[in-house]
Motif scaffolding. Sequence first.
Motif, mmCIF file in Angstrom:
data_model
loop_
_atom_site.group_PDB
_atom_site.id
_atom_site.type_symbol
_atom_site.label_atom_id
_atom_site.label_comp_id
_atom_site.label_asym_id
_atom_site.label_seq_id
_atom_site.Cartn_x
_atom_site.Cartn_y
_atom_site.Cartn_z
ATOM 1 N N ILE A 1 8.255 19.876 142.246
ATOM 2 C CA ILE A 1 8.213 18.695 142.599
ATOM 3 C C ILE A 1 7.270 17.887 141.819
ATOM 4 N N LEU A 2 5.964 18.606 140.763
ATOM 5 C CA LEU A 2 5.651 18.234 139.821
ATOM 6 C C LEU A 2 6.481 17.790 138.870
ATOM 7 N N LEU A 3 7.988 18.418 138.801
ATOM 8 C CA LEU A 3 8.797 18.708 137.327
ATOM 9 C C LEU A 3 9.847 17.297 137.097
ATOM 10 N N ILE A 4 10.073 17.553 139.527
ATOM 11 C CA ILE A 4 10.992 16.449 139.572
ATOM 12 C C ILE A 4 10.449 15.291 139.254
ATOM 13 N N VAL A 5 8.915 14.695 139.619
ATOM 14 C CA VAL A 5 8.726 14.003 139.211
ATOM 15 C C VAL A 5 8.141 13.277 137.639
ATOM 16 N N SER A 6 8.250 14.489 137.096
ATOM 17 C CA SER A 6 8.193 14.194 135.888
ATOM 18 C C SER A 6 9.755 13.834 134.998
ATOM 19 N N VAL A 7 10.174 14.445 135.014
ATOM 20 C CA VAL A 7 11.405 14.409 134.963
ATOM 21 C C VAL A 7 11.827 12.541 135.322
ATOM 22 N N ALA A 8 11.300 12.406 136.403
ATOM 23 C CA ALA A 8 11.584 10.693 136.968
ATOM 24 C C ALA A 8 10.733 9.800 135.982
ATOM 25 N N VAL A 9 9.421 10.116 135.856
ATOM 26 C CA VAL A 9 9.118 9.567 134.337
ATOM 27 C C VAL A 9 9.646 9.268 133.534
ATOM 28 N N HIS A 10 9.781 10.276 133.002
ATOM 29 C CA HIS A 10 10.367 10.833 131.483
ATOM 30 C C HIS A 10 12.023 9.306 131.776
ATOM 31 N N VAL A 11 12.503 9.543 132.784
ATOM 32 C CA VAL A 11 13.939 9.109 132.596
ATOM 33 C C VAL A 11 12.900 7.155 132.642
ATOM 34 N N ALA A 12 12.219 6.680 133.806
ATOM 35 C CA ALA A 12 11.971 5.876 134.262
ATOM 36 C C ALA A 12 11.514 4.524 132.330
ATOM 37 N N MET A 13 10.482 5.749 131.712
ATOM 38 C CA MET A 13 10.191 4.980 130.402
ATOM 39 C C MET A 13 11.083 5.204 129.307
ATOM 40 N N VAL A 14 12.104 5.945 129.683
ATOM 41 C CA VAL A 14 13.098 5.821 128.630
ATOM 42 C C VAL A 14 13.655 4.862 128.479
ATOM 43 N N GLY A 15 13.904 4.434 129.979
ATOM 44 C CA GLY A 15 14.667 3.449 130.310
ATOM 45 C C GLY A 15 13.688 1.659 129.743
ATOM 46 N N MET A 16 12.289 1.912 129.917
ATOM 47 C CA MET A 16 11.576 0.842 129.709
ATOM 48 C C MET A 16 11.655 0.641 127.820
ATOM 49 N N GLY A 17 11.440 1.566 127.628
ATOM 50 C CA GLY A 17 11.883 1.858 125.755
ATOM 51 C C GLY A 17 12.687 0.959 125.497
ATOM 52 N N LEU A 18 13.458 1.096 126.334
ATOM 53 C CA LEU A 18 15.313 0.456 125.115
ATOM 54 C C LEU A 18 14.987 -0.720 126.245
ATOM 55 N N LEU A 19 14.357 -1.331 127.266
ATOM 56 C CA LEU A 19 14.255 -2.610 127.148
ATOM 57 C C LEU A 19 13.011 -3.035 126.621
ATOM 58 N N PHE A 20 12.241 -2.139 126.377
ATOM 59 C CA PHE A 20 11.140 -2.929 125.193
ATOM 60 C C PHE A 20 11.625 -3.113 124.119
ATOM 61 N N PHE A 21 11.553 -2.221 123.535
ATOM 62 C CA PHE A 21 12.119 -2.253 122.014
ATOM 63 C C PHE A 21 14.045 -2.357 121.341
ATOM 64 N N GLY A 22 14.321 -2.278 122.368
ATOM 65 C CA GLY A 22 15.790 -2.801 122.013
ATOM 66 C C GLY A 22 16.661 -1.136 121.004
ATOM 67 N N ALA A 23 17.624 -1.471 120.604
ATOM 68 C CA ALA A 23 18.487 -0.384 120.953
ATOM 69 C C ALA A 23 18.256 0.630 119.101
ATOM 70 N N GLU A 24 17.709 -0.358 118.702
ATOM 71 C CA GLU A 24 17.626 -0.790 117.115
ATOM 72 C C GLU A 24 16.184 0.172 116.703
ATOM 73 N N GLY A 25 16.214 1.069 115.442
ATOM 74 C CA GLY A 25 15.832 2.071 115.783
ATOM 75 C C GLY A 25 14.285 1.176 114.397
ATOM 76 N N GLN A 26 13.144 1.926 114.032
ATOM 77 C CA GLN A 26 11.785 1.145 113.408
ATOM 78 C C GLN A 26 11.705 2.264 112.353
ATOM 79 N N ARG A 27 10.932 2.492 111.167
ATOM 80 C CA ARG A 27 10.062 2.339 110.298
ATOM 81 C C ARG A 27 9.081 1.434 110.130
ATOM 82 N N THR A 28 7.835 2.638 109.876
ATOM 83 C CA THR A 28 6.978 1.887 109.372
ATOM 84 C C THR A 28 6.620 1.901 108.293
ATOM 85 N N PRO A 29 5.297 0.841 107.229
ATOM 86 C CA PRO A 29 5.501 1.507 105.998
ATOM 87 C C PRO A 29 4.390 2.823 106.067
#
Length: 345
Positions: free
Chosen positions: A152-180
């Motif tokens: 059950i913990l693993l299934i929830v962990s996968v769900a959190v991963h999917v949610a964080m990836v989706g929020m990452g796309l919303l927050f940062f966009g599809a373009e990649g970034q590189r820092t100095p």
Amino acid sequence: MDVQIALMLAQDGLTNGAIYALLALALVLVFAVTRVIFIPQGEFVAYGALTLAMLQGGSMPATAWLLAGMGALVALIDGATALRNGQTQKLAGVLGWNVGYPLGLVALLTLLPVKDLPLVAQVVLALAVVVPMGPLLYRLVFQPIASAPVLILLIVSVAVHVAMVGMGLLFFGAEGQRTPAFSDANFEVGPLMVSGQTVWVLMASLVLILALYQFFERTLYGKALRATAINRNGARLMGISPALAGKLTFFVAALIGALSGVLIAPITTIYYDTGFLIGLKGFVAAIIGGLASYPLAAVGAVLVGLLESFSSFWASAFKDVIVFTLIIPVLMWRSLTTRHVEEEE
């Protein structure tokens, strides 16, 4: 392949292996203390790198608002619990940490000329935004189901991963970034030219591993986590709070992930979903350690880094396949040599 190419590939493999070692240590720690196979570990890598990139671009990182939202939810839950139990003296601490800190950080990022600050200050601010998400995530998602079976913990962990990836796309966009890069220096080591950023990655990884060792060996909280990892029920009977152990573990895991992202952002372009692949390779290293042995996980991480680097030379299209195939003989060997133990009740 001549000697110079082999040395260059080994250098890349050791650099990647140092990052995988940090992630593997975090995964082993989280599983040992909380029984959670922390799939979203890689998302903290991406969040740390991309938050730093947004700060350097002069814009307010959306992760700061995510932190404020998570803090407000935790304050609502813990505040209601404190009122229900008549523990009104806890309200100040609950509101201060979960509401006051995120809002103060948002105000600081709004008022400061973050884009013009030194790199060290920008890194500290990026970590200040991303790292507190670890314990908040544990409180909101995993603490209410802490006694659930591992599956059950693993299934929830996968769900959190999917949610964080989706929020990452919303927050940062599809373009990649590189820092100095932290350093523009280059060092000649025999036939090799070693960049300053590679030295930063290796040294920072070594310092962080040594700091974690000192934390677990010499501090009260570190010993409490070790006790919880060895025997959760025994640690609970000795007065060690499972909730505190879980929050502290997720704090350390988020710190390792975010710092790893900051270190590799100058070396490779980071996308919103880059962390997943990096986290999976750290997971392979953790599996080599049996999700229990820190030294074996570190050795496995170096092996994964070297295998990935040399595979990219011989069969670049299949390097990830080769790396992930490594997990099959390890699992077969462990299934044949490890005695089955029933999960704790």
